[in-house]
Write a protein that holds these residues in place. Sequence first.
Motif, PDB file in Angstrom:
ATOM      1  N   LEU A  62     -30.762  23.760  31.470  1.00  0.00           N
ATOM      2  CA  LEU A  62     -30.719  23.852  32.929  1.00  0.00           C
ATOM      3  C   LEU A  62     -31.799  24.772  33.490  1.00  0.00           C
ATOM      4  CD1 LEU A  62     -26.835  24.025  33.401  1.00  0.00           C
ATOM      5  CD2 LEU A  62     -28.330  22.018  33.504  1.00  0.00           C
ATOM      6  N   THR A  63     -32.893  24.943  32.763  1.00  0.00           N
ATOM      7  CA  THR A  63     -34.005  25.762  33.233  1.00  0.00           C
ATOM      8  C   THR A  63     -34.712  25.074  34.394  1.00  0.00           C
ATOM      9  OG1 THR A  63     -34.346  26.532  30.958  1.00  0.00           O
ATOM     10  CG2 THR A  63     -36.118  26.951  32.542  1.00  0.00           C
ATOM     11  N   PRO A  64     -34.854  25.732  35.548  1.00  0.00           N
ATOM     12  CA  PRO A  64     -35.575  25.106  36.666  1.00  0.00           C
ATOM     13  C   PRO A  64     -37.056  24.940  36.339  1.00  0.00           C
ATOM     14  CG  PRO A  64     -34.224  26.954  37.415  1.00  0.00           C
ATOM     15  CD  PRO A  64     -34.289  27.039  35.913  1.00  0.00           C
ATOM     16  N   PRO A  65     -37.706  23.961  36.941  1.00  0.00           N
ATOM     17  CA  PRO A  65     -39.134  23.752  36.678  1.00  0.00           C
ATOM     18  C   PRO A  65     -39.988  24.893  37.224  1.00  0.00           C
ATOM     19  CG  PRO A  65     -38.139  21.824  37.738  1.00  0.00           C
ATOM     20  CD  PRO A  65     -37.152  22.943  37.840  1.00  0.00           C
ATOM     21  N   GLN A  66     -41.020  25.232  36.488  1.00  0.00           N
ATOM     22  CA  GLN A  66     -41.992  26.191  36.995  1.00  0.00           C
ATOM     23  C   GLN A  66     -42.697  25.575  38.201  1.00  0.00           C
ATOM     24  OE1 GLN A  66     -44.868  27.424  34.111  1.00  0.00           O
ATOM     25  NE2 GLN A  66     -45.845  28.919  35.451  1.00  0.00           N
ATOM     26  N   GLY A  67     -42.811  26.334  39.271  1.00  0.00           N
ATOM     27  CA  GLY A  67     -43.484  25.842  40.460  1.00  0.00           C
ATOM     28  C   GLY A  67     -42.563  25.218  41.487  1.00  0.00           C
ATOM     29  N   TYR A  68     -41.288  25.043  41.149  1.00  0.00           N
ATOM     30  CA  TYR A  68     -40.351  24.516  42.144  1.00  0.00           C
ATOM     31  C   TYR A  68     -40.077  25.608  43.175  1.00  0.00           C
ATOM     32  CZ  TYR A  68     -36.154  22.646  44.289  1.00  0.00           C
ATOM     33  OH  TYR A  68     -35.227  22.199  45.203  1.00  0.00           O
ATOM     34  N   LEU A  69     -40.212  25.274  44.464  1.00  0.00           N
ATOM     35  CA  LEU A  69     -40.267  26.285  45.510  1.00  0.00           C
ATOM     36  C   LEU A  69     -38.929  26.619  46.170  1.00  0.00           C
ATOM     37  CD1 LEU A  69     -43.518  25.033  47.318  1.00  0.00           C
ATOM     38  CD2 LEU A  69     -43.302  26.818  45.561  1.00  0.00           C
ATOM     39  N   TYR A  70     -37.844  25.935  45.772  1.00  0.00           N
ATOM     40  CA  TYR A  70     -36.592  26.093  46.520  1.00  0.00           C
ATOM     41  C   TYR A  70     -35.413  26.420  45.600  1.00  0.00           C
ATOM     42  CZ  TYR A  70     -39.598  23.552  49.750  1.00  0.00           C
ATOM     43  OH  TYR A  70     -40.651  23.147  50.527  1.00  0.00           O
ATOM     44  N   PRO A  71     -35.468  27.554  44.890  1.00  0.00           N
ATOM     45  CA  PRO A  71     -34.362  27.880  43.976  1.00  0.00           C
ATOM     46  C   PRO A  71     -33.032  28.056  44.697  1.00  0.00           C
ATOM     47  CG  PRO A  71     -35.852  29.753  44.246  1.00  0.00           C
ATOM     48  CD  PRO A  71     -36.537  28.566  44.855  1.00  0.00           C
ATOM     49  N   GLU A  72     -33.055  28.430  45.977  1.00  0.00           N
ATOM     50  CA  GLU A  72     -31.803  28.598  46.713  1.00  0.00           C
ATOM     51  C   GLU A  72     -31.084  27.255  46.893  1.00  0.00           C
ATOM     52  OE1 GLU A  72     -34.963  27.676  49.752  1.00  0.00           O
ATOM     53  OE2 GLU A  72     -34.815  28.941  47.953  1.00  0.00           O
ATOM     54  N   LEU A  73     -31.834  26.154  46.903  1.00  0.00           N
ATOM     55  CA  LEU A  73     -31.213  24.842  47.042  1.00  0.00           C
ATOM     56  C   LEU A  73     -30.492  24.425  45.757  1.00  0.00           C
ATOM     57  CD1 LEU A  73     -33.882  22.832  49.069  1.00  0.00           C
ATOM     58  CD2 LEU A  73     -31.881  24.082  49.888  1.00  0.00           C
ATOM     59  N   ILE A  74     -30.959  24.933  44.613  1.00  0.00           N
ATOM     60  CA  ILE A  74     -30.258  24.670  43.352  1.00  0.00           C
ATOM     61  C   ILE A  74     -28.867  25.280  43.407  1.00  0.00           C
ATOM     62  CG2 ILE A  74     -30.257  25.078  40.868  1.00  0.00           C
ATOM     63  CD1 ILE A  74     -33.333  25.139  41.002  1.00  0.00           C
ATOM     64  N   LYS A  75     -28.801  26.532  43.842  1.00  0.00           N
ATOM     65  CA  LYS A  75     -27.497  27.198  43.955  1.00  0.00           C
ATOM     66  C   LYS A  75     -26.612  26.483  44.972  1.00  0.00           C
ATOM     67  CE  LYS A  75     -25.278  31.648  44.910  1.00  0.00           C
ATOM     68  NZ  LYS A  75     -24.226  31.011  45.735  1.00  0.00           N
ATOM     69  N   ASP A  76     -27.195  26.084  46.096  1.00  0.00           N
ATOM     70  CA  ASP A  76     -26.424  25.419  47.140  1.00  0.00           C
ATOM     71  C   ASP A  76     -25.816  24.116  46.623  1.00  0.00           C
ATOM     72  OD1 ASP A  76     -25.766  25.054  50.128  1.00  0.00           O
ATOM     73  OD2 ASP A  76     -26.842  23.213  49.643  1.00  0.00           O
ATOM     74  N   TYR A  77     -26.613  23.313  45.931  1.00  0.00           N
ATOM     75  CA  TYR A  77     -26.124  22.028  45.423  1.00  0.00           C
ATOM     76  C   TYR A  77     -25.050  22.246  44.360  1.00  0.00           C
ATOM     77  CZ  TYR A  77     -26.721  16.953  44.760  1.00  0.00           C
ATOM     78  OH  TYR A  77     -26.537  15.595  44.729  1.00  0.00           O
ATOM     79  N   ARG A  78     -25.287  23.189  43.457  1.00  0.00           N
ATOM     80  CA  ARG A  78     -24.302  23.486  42.414  1.00  0.00           C
ATOM     81  C   ARG A  78     -22.986  23.965  43.021  1.00  0.00           C
ATOM     82  NH1 ARG A  78     -24.840  24.906  37.420  1.00  0.00           N
ATOM     83  NH2 ARG A  78     -23.838  26.898  37.856  1.00  0.00           N
ATOM     84  N   ASP A  79     -23.091  24.796  44.067  1.00  0.00           N
ATOM     85  CA  ASP A  79     -21.878  25.313  44.704  1.00  0.00           C
ATOM     86  C   ASP A  79     -21.068  24.196  45.355  1.00  0.00           C
ATOM     87  OD1 ASP A  79     -22.334  27.880  43.914  1.00  0.00           O
ATOM     88  OD2 ASP A  79     -23.093  28.597  45.840  1.00  0.00           O
ATOM     89  N   ARG A  80     -21.733  23.113  45.747  1.00  0.00           N
ATOM     90  CA  ARG A  80     -21.024  21.996  46.367  1.00  0.00           C
ATOM     91  C   ARG A  80     -20.211  21.187  45.352  1.00  0.00           C
ATOM     92  NH1 ARG A  80     -25.259  18.673  49.579  1.00  0.00           N
ATOM     93  NH2 ARG A  80     -26.884  20.028  48.761  1.00  0.00           N
ATOM     94  N   ILE A  81     -20.544  21.330  44.076  1.00  0.00           N
ATOM     95  CA  ILE A  81     -19.810  20.618  43.025  1.00  0.00           C
ATOM     96  C   ILE A  81     -18.957  21.572  42.189  1.00  0.00           C
ATOM     97  CG2 ILE A  81     -20.024  19.173  40.961  1.00  0.00           C
ATOM     98  CD1 ILE A  81     -20.733  17.738  43.557  1.00  0.00           C
ATOM     99  N   PHE A  82     -19.475  22.777  41.908  1.00  0.00           N
ATOM    100  CA  PHE A  82     -18.789  23.702  41.007  1.00  0.00           C
ATOM    101  C   PHE A  82     -18.285  24.974  41.685  1.00  0.00           C
ATOM    102  CE2 PHE A  82     -22.118  21.580  38.393  1.00  0.00           C
ATOM    103  CZ  PHE A  82     -21.291  20.863  37.549  1.00  0.00           C
ATOM    104  N   GLY A  83     -18.786  25.288  42.884  1.00  0.00           N
ATOM    105  CA  GLY A  83     -18.527  26.603  43.456  1.00  0.00           C
ATOM    106  C   GLY A  83     -17.706  26.600  44.724  1.00  0.00           C
ATOM    107  N   ASP A  84     -17.995  27.579  45.570  1.00  0.00           N
ATOM    108  CA  ASP A  84     -17.130  27.833  46.722  1.00  0.00           C
ATOM    109  C   ASP A  84     -17.393  26.921  47.914  1.00  0.00           C
ATOM    110  OD1 ASP A  84     -19.546  28.847  47.573  1.00  0.00           O
ATOM    111  OD2 ASP A  84     -18.883  30.939  47.674  1.00  0.00           O
ATOM    112  N   GLN A  85     -18.320  25.973  47.795  1.00  0.00           N
ATOM    113  CA  GLN A  85     -18.553  25.020  48.883  1.00  0.00           C
ATOM    114  C   GLN A  85     -17.852  23.677  48.649  1.00  0.00           C
ATOM    115  OE1 GLN A  85     -22.459  24.679  50.729  1.00  0.00           O
ATOM    116  NE2 GLN A  85     -23.226  26.323  49.419  1.00  0.00           N
ATOM    117  N   ARG A  86     -17.017  23.615  47.631  1.00  0.00           N
ATOM    118  CA  ARG A  86     -16.410  22.328  47.286  1.00  0.00           C
ATOM    119  C   ARG A  86     -15.535  21.758  48.398  1.00  0.00           C
ATOM    120  NH1 ARG A  86     -13.582  23.709  41.711  1.00  0.00           N
ATOM    121  NH2 ARG A  86     -13.107  25.567  42.956  1.00  0.00           N
ATOM    122  N   GLU A  87     -14.820  22.628  49.107  1.00  0.00           N
ATOM    123  CA  GLU A  87     -13.912  22.135  50.142  1.00  0.00           C
ATOM    124  C   GLU A  87     -14.656  21.430  51.261  1.00  0.00           C
ATOM    125  OE1 GLU A  87     -10.631  22.050  49.875  1.00  0.00           O
ATOM    126  OE2 GLU A  87     -10.923  22.915  47.890  1.00  0.00           O
TER     127      GLU A  87
END
Length: 206
Positions: A50-75
């Motif tokens: 699950l290593t993000p690609p080098q040069g990808y500019l939006y690491p906060e969007l990775i957390k946001d998407y993951r939170d929608r499936i695994f985290g506190d944004q599921r509801e």
Amino acid sequence: MEIEASTVAAGWHEVIALFARQPPTRIATRHGVSFDIPGLTVWLRNPADLTPPQGYLYPELIKDYRDRIFGDQREASLLYQRMRRWADGDGPPVDQFAQAVELLRRDEHSRSAVFSLWRPEEDLGGRFPVSPVGGALRIVGDDLVLFLTARSVDVWVGLVPELLTFAQLAADAALELGLTGSRLCHHSWSAHLYEVDYLTYLAGPT
């Protein structure tokens, strides 16, 4: 078009490079001008990395998407609700993904472990319909393969979070089934870069 990569990090760079190697289709959409590769399939041999690609500019969007499936944004997550709590008004909500996993536990050769994320009464004509429209799980050899079909994906912004999130989902389900590995097959009807991002990419390496 189809590419095969070992990881999300490697696969993203290969997808981005496709736009430079061949002239993409330039189209005008309500969200802006984009360059489009229709029908792109990405096979990931090792989605557990699950290593993000080098040069990808939006690491906060990775957390946001993951939170929608695994985290506190599921509801509040449309994807989570449809995948894990599908409701039709005639009975209790259905956890489609858990049922697909359980079906494979009972019958490892089943080709019916399918889940849907598209609701035509809401998404047809909707302003922001969901990107993944559905998927399936299959056991192939010693691996669990998660097939995901996406209506549309912004390669520069949204592809990485989507791949990483569903890669983790595949890896977790494989462990649950006692399998040694997992793979992810992501098929998009429209893999695109918006013009501003396309020009940014051409101006320098990612």
